[in-house]
Design a protein around this motif. Structure first.
Motif, PDB file in Angstrom:
ATOM      1  N   VAL A  97      -0.795  99.192 -11.417  1.00  0.00           N
ATOM      2  CA  VAL A  97       0.208  99.198  -9.422  1.00  0.00           C
ATOM      3  C   VAL A  97       0.012  97.832  -8.362  1.00  0.00           C
ATOM      4  O   VAL A  97      -1.161  98.132  -7.897  1.00  0.00           O
ATOM      5  CB  VAL A  97       0.648 100.890  -8.728  1.00  0.00           C
ATOM      6  CG1 VAL A  97       1.498 100.630  -7.767  1.00  0.00           C
ATOM      7  CG2 VAL A  97       0.696 101.693 -10.156  1.00  0.00           C
ATOM      8  N   PRO A  98       0.491  97.194  -8.748  1.00  0.00           N
ATOM      9  CA  PRO A  98       0.091  96.452  -7.178  1.00  0.00           C
ATOM     10  C   PRO A  98       0.378  97.517  -5.965  1.00  0.00           C
ATOM     11  O   PRO A  98       1.266  97.977  -5.550  1.00  0.00           O
ATOM     12  CB  PRO A  98       0.890  95.198  -7.320  1.00  0.00           C
ATOM     13  CG  PRO A  98       1.929  95.460  -9.224  1.00  0.00           C
ATOM     14  CD  PRO A  98       1.403  96.846  -9.319  1.00  0.00           C
ATOM     15  N   VAL A  99      -0.909  97.216  -5.011  1.00  0.00           N
ATOM     16  CA  VAL A  99      -0.457  98.025  -3.711  1.00  0.00           C
ATOM     17  C   VAL A  99      -1.351  96.989  -3.080  1.00  0.00           C
ATOM     18  O   VAL A  99      -1.796  95.892  -2.950  1.00  0.00           O
ATOM     19  CB  VAL A  99      -1.776  99.048  -3.989  1.00  0.00           C
ATOM     20  CG1 VAL A  99      -0.705 100.565  -4.835  1.00  0.00           C
ATOM     21  CG2 VAL A  99      -3.305  98.979  -4.698  1.00  0.00           C
ATOM     22  N   TRP A 100      -0.333  97.485  -1.508  1.00  0.00           N
ATOM     23  CA  TRP A 100      -1.405  97.115  -0.447  1.00  0.00           C
ATOM     24  C   TRP A 100      -2.268  97.401   0.256  1.00  0.00           C
ATOM     25  O   TRP A 100      -2.008  98.833   0.463  1.00  0.00           O
ATOM     26  CB  TRP A 100       0.145  96.168   0.322  1.00  0.00           C
ATOM     27  CG  TRP A 100       0.579  94.918  -0.345  1.00  0.00           C
ATOM     28  CD1 TRP A 100       0.300  93.536  -0.998  1.00  0.00           C
ATOM     29  CD2 TRP A 100       1.579  94.262   0.186  1.00  0.00           C
ATOM     30  NE1 TRP A 100       1.189  92.903  -1.584  1.00  0.00           N
ATOM     31  CE2 TRP A 100       2.315  93.313  -0.720  1.00  0.00           C
ATOM     32  CE3 TRP A 100       3.213  95.896   1.072  1.00  0.00           C
ATOM     33  CZ2 TRP A 100       3.517  93.055  -0.718  1.00  0.00           C
ATOM     34  CZ3 TRP A 100       4.683  94.836   0.619  1.00  0.00           C
ATOM     35  CH2 TRP A 100       4.686  93.360   0.625  1.00  0.00           C
ATOM     36  N   VAL A 101      -3.960  96.505   0.886  1.00  0.00           N
ATOM     37  CA  VAL A 101      -3.582  97.846   1.624  1.00  0.00           C
ATOM     38  C   VAL A 101      -4.110  97.054   3.024  1.00  0.00           C
ATOM     39  O   VAL A 101      -4.777  95.871   2.957  1.00  0.00           O
ATOM     40  CB  VAL A 101      -5.583  97.751   0.318  1.00  0.00           C
ATOM     41  CG1 VAL A 101      -6.707  98.652   1.723  1.00  0.00           C
ATOM     42  CG2 VAL A 101      -5.660  98.008  -1.106  1.00  0.00           C
ATOM     43  N   GLY A 102      -3.898  97.997   3.956  1.00  0.00           N
ATOM     44  CA  GLY A 102      -3.892  97.498   5.479  1.00  0.00           C
ATOM     45  C   GLY A 102      -3.913  98.861   6.037  1.00  0.00           C
ATOM     46  O   GLY A 102      -3.486  99.975   5.867  1.00  0.00           O
ATOM     47  N   GLY A 103      -3.951  98.765   7.081  1.00  0.00           N
ATOM     48  CA  GLY A 103      -3.988  99.278   8.706  1.00  0.00           C
ATOM     49  C   GLY A 103      -2.612  99.596   8.361  1.00  0.00           C
ATOM     50  O   GLY A 103      -1.821  99.341   7.956  1.00  0.00           O
ATOM     51  N   LEU A 104      -1.742 100.764   8.828  1.00  0.00           N
ATOM     52  CA  LEU A 104      -0.881 101.191   9.108  1.00  0.00           C
ATOM     53  C   LEU A 104       0.215 100.711  10.000  1.00  0.00           C
ATOM     54  O   LEU A 104       1.183  99.911   9.682  1.00  0.00           O
ATOM     55  CB  LEU A 104      -0.813 102.968   9.867  1.00  0.00           C
ATOM     56  CG  LEU A 104       0.147 103.780   9.691  1.00  0.00           C
ATOM     57  CD1 LEU A 104       0.504 103.856   8.755  1.00  0.00           C
ATOM     58  CD2 LEU A 104      -0.278 105.087  10.744  1.00  0.00           C
ATOM     59  N   GLU A 105      -0.091 100.071  10.954  1.00  0.00           N
ATOM     60  CA  GLU A 105       0.861  98.418  11.792  1.00  0.00           C
ATOM     61  C   GLU A 105       1.275  97.705  10.981  1.00  0.00           C
ATOM     62  O   GLU A 105       1.857  96.952  10.919  1.00  0.00           O
ATOM     63  CB  GLU A 105      -0.218  98.248  12.517  1.00  0.00           C
ATOM     64  CG  GLU A 105       0.598  96.553  13.479  1.00  0.00           C
ATOM     65  CD  GLU A 105      -0.401  96.792  14.927  1.00  0.00           C
ATOM     66  OE1 GLU A 105      -1.100  96.718  14.827  1.00  0.00           O
ATOM     67  OE2 GLU A 105       0.166  97.449  16.289  1.00  0.00           O
ATOM     68  N   CYS A 106      -0.375  96.915  10.090  1.00  0.00           N
ATOM     69  CA  CYS A 106       0.741  96.089   9.505  1.00  0.00           C
ATOM     70  C   CYS A 106       1.342  96.579   8.321  1.00  0.00           C
ATOM     71  O   CYS A 106       1.729  95.674   8.148  1.00  0.00           O
ATOM     72  CB  CYS A 106      -0.086  95.397   8.640  1.00  0.00           C
ATOM     73  SG  CYS A 106      -2.155  94.569   9.726  1.00  0.00           S
ATOM     74  N   LEU A 107       1.314  97.245   7.182  1.00  0.00           N
ATOM     75  CA  LEU A 107       1.790  98.163   6.118  1.00  0.00           C
ATOM     76  C   LEU A 107       3.683  98.711   7.303  1.00  0.00           C
ATOM     77  O   LEU A 107       4.210  97.918   6.384  1.00  0.00           O
ATOM     78  CB  LEU A 107       1.047  98.872   5.820  1.00  0.00           C
ATOM     79  CG  LEU A 107      -0.030  98.492   4.910  1.00  0.00           C
ATOM     80  CD1 LEU A 107      -0.707 100.071   4.425  1.00  0.00           C
ATOM     81  CD2 LEU A 107      -0.066  97.945   3.742  1.00  0.00           C
ATOM     82  N   GLU A 108       3.471  98.586   8.197  1.00  0.00           N
ATOM     83  CA  GLU A 108       4.991  98.767   8.454  1.00  0.00           C
ATOM     84  C   GLU A 108       5.597  97.926   9.232  1.00  0.00           C
ATOM     85  O   GLU A 108       6.710  98.046  10.608  1.00  0.00           O
ATOM     86  CB  GLU A 108       4.919  99.952   9.567  1.00  0.00           C
ATOM     87  CG  GLU A 108       4.463 101.507   8.541  1.00  0.00           C
ATOM     88  CD  GLU A 108       4.119 103.009   9.496  1.00  0.00           C
ATOM     89  OE1 GLU A 108       4.245 102.927   9.946  1.00  0.00           O
ATOM     90  OE2 GLU A 108       4.631 103.984   8.130  1.00  0.00           O
ATOM     91  N   ARG A 109       4.534  96.594   9.812  1.00  0.00           N
ATOM     92  CA  ARG A 109       5.367  95.328   9.626  1.00  0.00           C
ATOM     93  C   ARG A 109       5.915  94.980  11.058  1.00  0.00           C
ATOM     94  O   ARG A 109       6.487  95.292  11.920  1.00  0.00           O
ATOM     95  CB  ARG A 109       6.807  94.968   8.791  1.00  0.00           C
ATOM     96  CG  ARG A 109       6.472  94.372   7.445  1.00  0.00           C
ATOM     97  CD  ARG A 109       7.833  94.560   7.420  1.00  0.00           C
ATOM     98  NE  ARG A 109       8.362  93.251   7.211  1.00  0.00           N
ATOM     99  CZ  ARG A 109       7.911  91.990   7.001  1.00  0.00           C
ATOM    100  NH1 ARG A 109       6.935  91.994   6.169  1.00  0.00           N
ATOM    101  NH2 ARG A 109       8.656  91.045   7.606  1.00  0.00           N
ATOM    102  N   GLU A 110       4.189  95.662  11.655  1.00  0.00           N
ATOM    103  CA  GLU A 110       4.618  96.266  13.654  1.00  0.00           C
ATOM    104  C   GLU A 110       3.238  94.961  13.952  1.00  0.00           C
ATOM    105  O   GLU A 110       3.649  95.041  14.779  1.00  0.00           O
ATOM    106  CB  GLU A 110       4.334  97.165  13.722  1.00  0.00           C
ATOM    107  CG  GLU A 110       5.442  98.672  13.291  1.00  0.00           C
ATOM    108  CD  GLU A 110       5.536  99.300  13.727  1.00  0.00           C
ATOM    109  OE1 GLU A 110       4.025  99.986  13.978  1.00  0.00           O
ATOM    110  OE2 GLU A 110       5.776 100.588  13.330  1.00  0.00           O
ATOM    111  N   CYS A 111       2.587  94.381  13.119  1.00  0.00           N
ATOM    112  CA  CYS A 111       1.616  93.888  13.625  1.00  0.00           C
ATOM    113  C   CYS A 111       1.918  92.260  14.132  1.00  0.00           C
ATOM    114  O   CYS A 111       3.546  91.727  13.653  1.00  0.00           O
ATOM    115  CB  CYS A 111       0.557  93.285  12.233  1.00  0.00           C
ATOM    116  SG  CYS A 111      -0.666  91.690  11.942  1.00  0.00           S
TER     117      CYS A 111
END
Length: 159
Positions: A97-111
């Motif tokens: 499963v290709p996954v993205w790893v990062g903070g919540l702000e980044c994964l929820e496009r709030e960065c």
């Protein structure tokens, strides 16, 4: 207060309807002592009922916000979510499963990386610079759309 972001079980207060050990006896009595042995634990604001789980939360974030923060909303750890929102085929037990790893702000496009200085969304930005792409195994699904990282022996054997 803690700075460690690890999941921890939270419990409802014994004064709530979630505690199955009603009625609550008067303090400093034999009945109170017996009631406390049923799985009750004192805390700063009262008594917790260890038979009434409220869910898994992040103690560090909860302390910062003054209320329980569910583990899935922890702001101090990396989250692991399917890249491009693509979840695996549930009929296959072990698949990459290709996954993205990062903070919540980044994964929820709030960065800030997703926006111009004027606050408009930048076209063509799939992920921010803080997110990295890795691979998890479908057997490492944790629920709530997240995965754990680490080697899966079944997936490694098929590579």
């Amino acid at each position: 207060m803690t700075d460690v972001h690890e999941p921890e079980q939270f419990y409802f207060d014994a004064e709530t309807e979630h505690c199955p050990h009603k009625p609550i006896p008067e303090r400093n009595t034999d009945a109170w002592d017996e009631w406390m042995t049923l799985g009750h634990q004192p805390y700063d604001d009262g008594i917790l009922c260890l038979s009434a789980p409220a869910g898994t939360g992040c103690p560090a974030c909860s302390a910062e916000h003054g209320d329980i923060v569910p583990w899935g909303r922890c702001e101090g750890r990396d989250h692991v979510r399917p890249a491009r929102g693509i979840a695996p085929n549930p009929e296959i037990e072990h698949q990459a499963v290709p996954v993205w790893v990062g903070g919540l702000e980044c994964l929820e496009r709030e960065c800030d990386d997703y926006f111009t200085d004027d606050g408009d969304e930048k076209p063509g930005v799939e992920v921010c610079s803080h997110v990295r792409e890795e691979t998890a195994c479908s057997c490492q699904a944790l629920g709530l759309g997240e995965y754990a990282l680490g080697a899966c022996p079944a997936l490694t054997a098929t590579a």
